[in-house]
Write a protein that holds these residues in place. Structure first.
Motif, mmCIF file in Angstrom:
data_model
loop_
_atom_site.group_PDB
_atom_site.id
_atom_site.type_symbol
_atom_site.label_atom_id
_atom_site.label_comp_id
_atom_site.label_asym_id
_atom_site.label_seq_id
_atom_site.Cartn_x
_atom_site.Cartn_y
_atom_site.Cartn_z
ATOM 1 N N LYS A 78 -136.168 21.517 23.273
ATOM 2 C CA LYS A 78 -136.773 22.375 22.252
ATOM 3 C C LYS A 78 -137.143 23.755 22.794
ATOM 4 C CE LYS A 78 -137.098 18.958 19.099
ATOM 5 N NZ LYS A 78 -138.095 17.911 18.899
ATOM 6 N N LYS A 79 -137.620 23.812 24.052
ATOM 7 C CA LYS A 79 -138.199 25.055 24.560
ATOM 8 C C LYS A 79 -137.271 25.838 25.483
ATOM 9 C CE LYS A 79 -142.428 23.642 23.148
ATOM 10 N NZ LYS A 79 -143.243 24.152 22.096
ATOM 11 N N SER A 80 -136.356 25.117 26.157
ATOM 12 C CA SER A 80 -135.551 25.790 27.169
ATOM 13 C C SER A 80 -134.204 25.075 27.332
ATOM 14 C CB SER A 80 -136.355 25.773 28.481
ATOM 15 O OG SER A 80 -135.691 26.452 29.487
ATOM 16 N N PRO A 81 -133.405 25.024 26.229
ATOM 17 C CA PRO A 81 -132.188 24.196 26.228
ATOM 18 C C PRO A 81 -131.176 24.579 27.317
ATOM 19 C CG PRO A 81 -132.301 25.592 24.255
ATOM 20 C CD PRO A 81 -133.617 25.713 24.941
ATOM 21 N N ASP A 82 -131.163 25.857 27.726
ATOM 22 C CA ASP A 82 -130.201 26.273 28.761
ATOM 23 C C ASP A 82 -130.438 25.558 30.086
ATOM 24 O OD1 ASP A 82 -128.896 27.826 27.025
ATOM 25 O OD2 ASP A 82 -129.700 29.754 27.730
ATOM 26 N N PHE A 83 -131.695 25.228 30.350
ATOM 27 C CA PHE A 83 -132.045 24.528 31.590
ATOM 28 C C PHE A 83 -131.223 23.247 31.713
ATOM 29 C CE2 PHE A 83 -134.418 21.053 33.545
ATOM 30 C CZ PHE A 83 -134.772 21.581 34.779
ATOM 31 N N LEU A 84 -131.132 22.481 30.610
ATOM 32 C CA LEU A 84 -130.445 21.187 30.645
ATOM 33 C C LEU A 84 -128.943 21.335 30.868
ATOM 34 C CD1 LEU A 84 -132.286 19.356 27.707
ATOM 35 C CD2 LEU A 84 -132.615 18.979 30.156
ATOM 36 N N LYS A 85 -128.378 22.502 30.476
ATOM 37 C CA LYS A 85 -126.921 22.692 30.592
ATOM 38 C C LYS A 85 -126.463 22.767 32.048
ATOM 39 C CE LYS A 85 -126.394 24.768 26.035
ATOM 40 N NZ LYS A 85 -126.827 25.989 25.367
ATOM 41 N N SER A 86 -127.393 23.059 32.971
ATOM 42 C CA SER A 86 -127.017 23.188 34.388
ATOM 43 C C SER A 86 -126.818 21.841 35.081
ATOM 44 C CB SER A 86 -128.111 23.945 35.153
ATOM 45 O OG SER A 86 -128.603 25.006 34.389
ATOM 46 N N TYR A 87 -127.222 20.741 34.408
ATOM 47 C CA TYR A 87 -127.210 19.440 35.091
ATOM 48 C C TYR A 87 -126.469 18.379 34.276
ATOM 49 C CZ TYR A 87 -130.966 21.891 37.527
ATOM 50 O OH TYR A 87 -131.696 22.815 38.219
ATOM 51 N N ASP A 88 -125.955 17.361 34.982
ATOM 52 C CA ASP A 88 -125.277 16.273 34.261
ATOM 53 C C ASP A 88 -125.758 14.894 34.704
ATOM 54 O OD1 ASP A 88 -124.156 16.266 36.743
ATOM 55 O OD2 ASP A 88 -122.088 16.626 36.095
ATOM 56 N N ALA A 89 -126.860 14.848 35.472
ATOM 57 C CA ALA A 89 -127.431 13.563 35.886
ATOM 58 C C ALA A 89 -128.946 13.711 35.981
ATOM 59 C CB ALA A 89 -126.865 13.128 37.231
ATOM 60 N N ALA A 90 -129.642 12.588 35.801
ATOM 61 C CA ALA A 90 -131.099 12.610 35.915
ATOM 62 C C ALA A 90 -131.603 11.239 36.310
ATOM 63 C CB ALA A 90 -131.722 13.039 34.581
ATOM 64 N N GLY A 91 -132.797 11.209 36.858
ATOM 65 C CA GLY A 91 -133.421 9.941 37.244
ATOM 66 C C GLY A 91 -134.821 10.224 37.752
ATOM 67 N N THR A 92 -135.500 9.173 38.201
ATOM 68 C CA THR A 92 -136.766 9.396 38.901
ATOM 69 C C THR A 92 -136.405 9.917 40.296
ATOM 70 O OG1 THR A 92 -136.796 7.175 39.865
ATOM 71 C CG2 THR A 92 -137.858 7.435 37.700
ATOM 72 N N ILE A 93 -137.381 10.336 41.078
ATOM 73 C CA ILE A 93 -137.100 10.822 42.435
ATOM 74 C C ILE A 93 -136.483 9.704 43.294
ATOM 75 C CG2 ILE A 93 -139.558 10.455 43.013
ATOM 76 C CD1 ILE A 93 -137.131 12.896 44.785
ATOM 77 N N HIS A 94 -136.919 8.470 43.086
ATOM 78 C CA HIS A 94 -136.372 7.360 43.886
ATOM 79 C C HIS A 94 -134.978 6.956 43.424
ATOM 80 C CE1 HIS A 94 -139.632 6.503 41.165
ATOM 81 N NE2 HIS A 94 -139.398 5.232 41.063
ATOM 82 N N ASP A 95 -134.689 7.134 42.118
ATOM 83 C CA ASP A 95 -133.307 6.911 41.639
ATOM 84 C C ASP A 95 -132.370 7.930 42.284
ATOM 85 O OD1 ASP A 95 -133.991 4.850 39.789
ATOM 86 O OD2 ASP A 95 -134.665 6.370 38.360
ATOM 87 N N TYR A 96 -132.875 9.174 42.409
ATOM 88 C CA TYR A 96 -132.076 10.241 43.038
ATOM 89 C C TYR A 96 -131.712 9.861 44.475
ATOM 90 C CZ TYR A 96 -131.160 14.562 45.637
ATOM 91 O OH TYR A 96 -130.619 15.498 46.490
ATOM 92 N N VAL A 97 -132.706 9.392 45.237
ATOM 93 C CA VAL A 97 -132.457 9.040 46.644
ATOM 94 C C VAL A 97 -131.435 7.901 46.743
ATOM 95 C CG1 VAL A 97 -133.509 8.079 48.748
ATOM 96 C CG2 VAL A 97 -134.648 9.943 47.509
ATOM 97 N N VAL A 98 -131.577 6.887 45.880
ATOM 98 C CA VAL A 98 -130.610 5.764 45.879
ATOM 99 C C VAL A 98 -129.207 6.279 45.546
ATOM 100 C CG1 VAL A 98 -129.930 3.633 44.681
ATOM 101 C CG2 VAL A 98 -132.310 3.970 45.389
#
Length: 477
Positions: free
Chosen positions: A168-188
């Motif tokens: 809603k507030k900053s849709p361009d931010f999301l366009k830079s990425y194609d994956a997400a998780g918690t910090i521990h999901d990221y490490v795994v």
């Protein structure tokens, strides 16, 4: 310390399991080895992350952490553990702070480099971690979002709420990425080079818009409102294996099995809860009172926003009932800070650590206080608008000792108003396992726990998410 042989009757018994916890303020690692009865902690190490950073988009409401600093603390932790034991690690269990979200680019999540103790990874195209403490989603904003089909109410700081905020507030931010998780999901995902991140039911439930009964995201509800569902990770069972290490990480052999990332809360409980008749009382920064639900319990399909008890997915389909208060040791810390500021305004200087010691001593001298302190300066998730108050103020109860005593009692009473003693008795609770830094260093708090809870209280059950994460992998081997 006696090591377990790699070959024993009944197949190979791997020598070491590494447990890692990526907490809000520190990273902890623990090495477990098999012993005569169960397993023992052979080595452990902890490093402060000092990762808090300002939020560009959300301003003072935002609570973000710098991923580079978290990974640096993780690397420092592992570099401090004995190499010969790391070389014997066969399984890695990872837990971390729940609810938060970090975004990254799948093919540029990290780069592997050589360091003194072998290959390690550093983040590449990765966002900040927006943590569970983030406050950018106002009650008004949250009420504008679609209703989740989940037993957990949505709150600010939950991964899916944060994605909606960016949408809603900053849709361009999301366009830079194609994956997400918690910090521990990221490490795994980095350790195992997962093409699509994998998340346990525990962490998925903590993001919101996840149905624990059928173990799936509310994709239909999310899609209808334009939510970028491609960012949602695949979901798996806690205790399962996410993959294998693609490099010899800090001397840990390539091909070591890495468990799906777990919730730090569940791992903390796992490290100490052995009997269903035990309740765990943890008072550190915040406070939790937890009991096991009976076998076969299923949470309701929709949340009760006014309920103070949340049901957390545990292991093997079990649930924990949790009264999770946002007001624990942080309330005492704020009180100490207030006293320090007043003292400073009066032109005097006293160290905060000295104030803490003095107010505890003063409260130990006052066995009782008629003051009534409702300590919720940080609000509670089920009643965010109800802040703290002090009532029944009499001339006789104005000393620092009286106020501190009443404050400590208020913290315990607040938790017990969320999960009443009567309910604990009905659930068959027989004893309380007391844990957490605030309980450990505050005798007044311990006295109030024993005064208010009519059960024997056992302290020193070391509650440790890193050890819990390793234990999960040990028991799943």
């Amino acid at each position: 310390m006696a090591m377990v042989g790699s070959q024993e009757a009944g197949g190979p018994a791997p020598a070491c399991v590494l447990g890692i916890d990526l907490g809000t303020t520190s990273v902890k690692a623990a090495l477990l080895v098999g012993a005569e009865r169960g397993q023992v902690v052979a080595e452990s190490c902890s490093r402060e992350t000092q990762a808090h950073t300002s939020s560009l988009e959300a301003g003072p409401q935002g609570m973000e952490q710098n991923i580079w600093r978290i990974i640096r603390a993780l690397n420092e932790c592992l570099a401090a553990l004995p190499q010969q034991q790391l070389q014997r690690v066969s399984h890695i269990g990872i837990s971390g702070q729940m609810h938060g979200i970090v975004f990254w680019k799948k093919d540029k999540g990290c780069k592997w480099t050589e360091c003194g103790t072998g290959p390690t990874f550093e983040p590449e195209e990765v966002s900040h971690l927006i943590t569970w403490q983030d406050g950018r989603c106002s009650p008004t904003f949250l009420s504008s979002l679609p209703l989740p089909q989940s037993h957990i109410s949505l709150a600010t700081g939950f991964g899916c709420a944060t994605v909606y905020w960016y949408l809603k507030k900053s849709p361009d931010f999301l366009k830079s990425y194609d994956a997400a998780g918690t910090i521990h999901d990221y490490v795994v995902a980095m350790l195992c080079d997962l093409k699509k991140p994998l998340m346990s039911i525990q962490n998925a439930a903590s993001w919101g818009y996840f149905n624990s009964r059928n173990k799936s995201w509310n994709t239909d509800i999310l899609k209808k409102s334009g939510f970028p569902v491609h960012l949602l990770p695949e979901v798996g069972d806690p205790g399962s294996i996410a993959g294998r290490t693609i490099c010899a990480w800090h001397g840990i052999p390539k091909g070591a099995k890495v468990g799906i990332a777990l919730g730090d809360f569940q791992c903390s409980v796992y490290s100490c809860l052995t009997e269903r008749t035990d309740a765990v009382l943890n008072i550190s920064t915040s406070a939790q009172l937890t009991i096991s639900m009976p076998l076969g319990f299923q949470p309701p399909d929709t949340p009760d926003p006014s309920s103070a008890v949340t049901y957390f997915p545990y292991f093997n389909g079990d649930y924990l009932a949790v009264a999770a208060s946002l007001n624990g040791g942080n309330v005492l810390a704020t009180f100490v800070d207030m006293v320090a500021r007043w003292t400073e305004e009066l032109g005097l200087q006293v160290q905060e650590s000295a104030i803490y010691t003095k107010i505890i001593q003063a409260a130990l001298a006052q066995n009782d206080s008629k003051l009534s302190v409702h300590p919720t300066i940080f609000g509670e998730r089920h009643i965010p608008e109800q802040l703290a108050s002090v009532t029944n103020i009499a001339v006789s109860d104005l000393s620092l000792g009286h106020v501190t005593r009443a404050l400590c009692r208020g913290i315990v009473e607040n938790l017990c108003s969320m999960l009443p003693v009567q309910h604990l008795m009905e659930m068959g609770v027989r004893r309380i396992l007391g844990s957490g830094s605030a309980l450990a260093r505050n005798e007044v708090l311990r006295q109030e726990v024993e005064r208010i809870l009519p059960f024997p209280v056992v302290y020193g059950k070391d509650v440790d998410a890193a050890v819990g994460a390793a234990m999960v992998m040990f028991h799943r081997k």
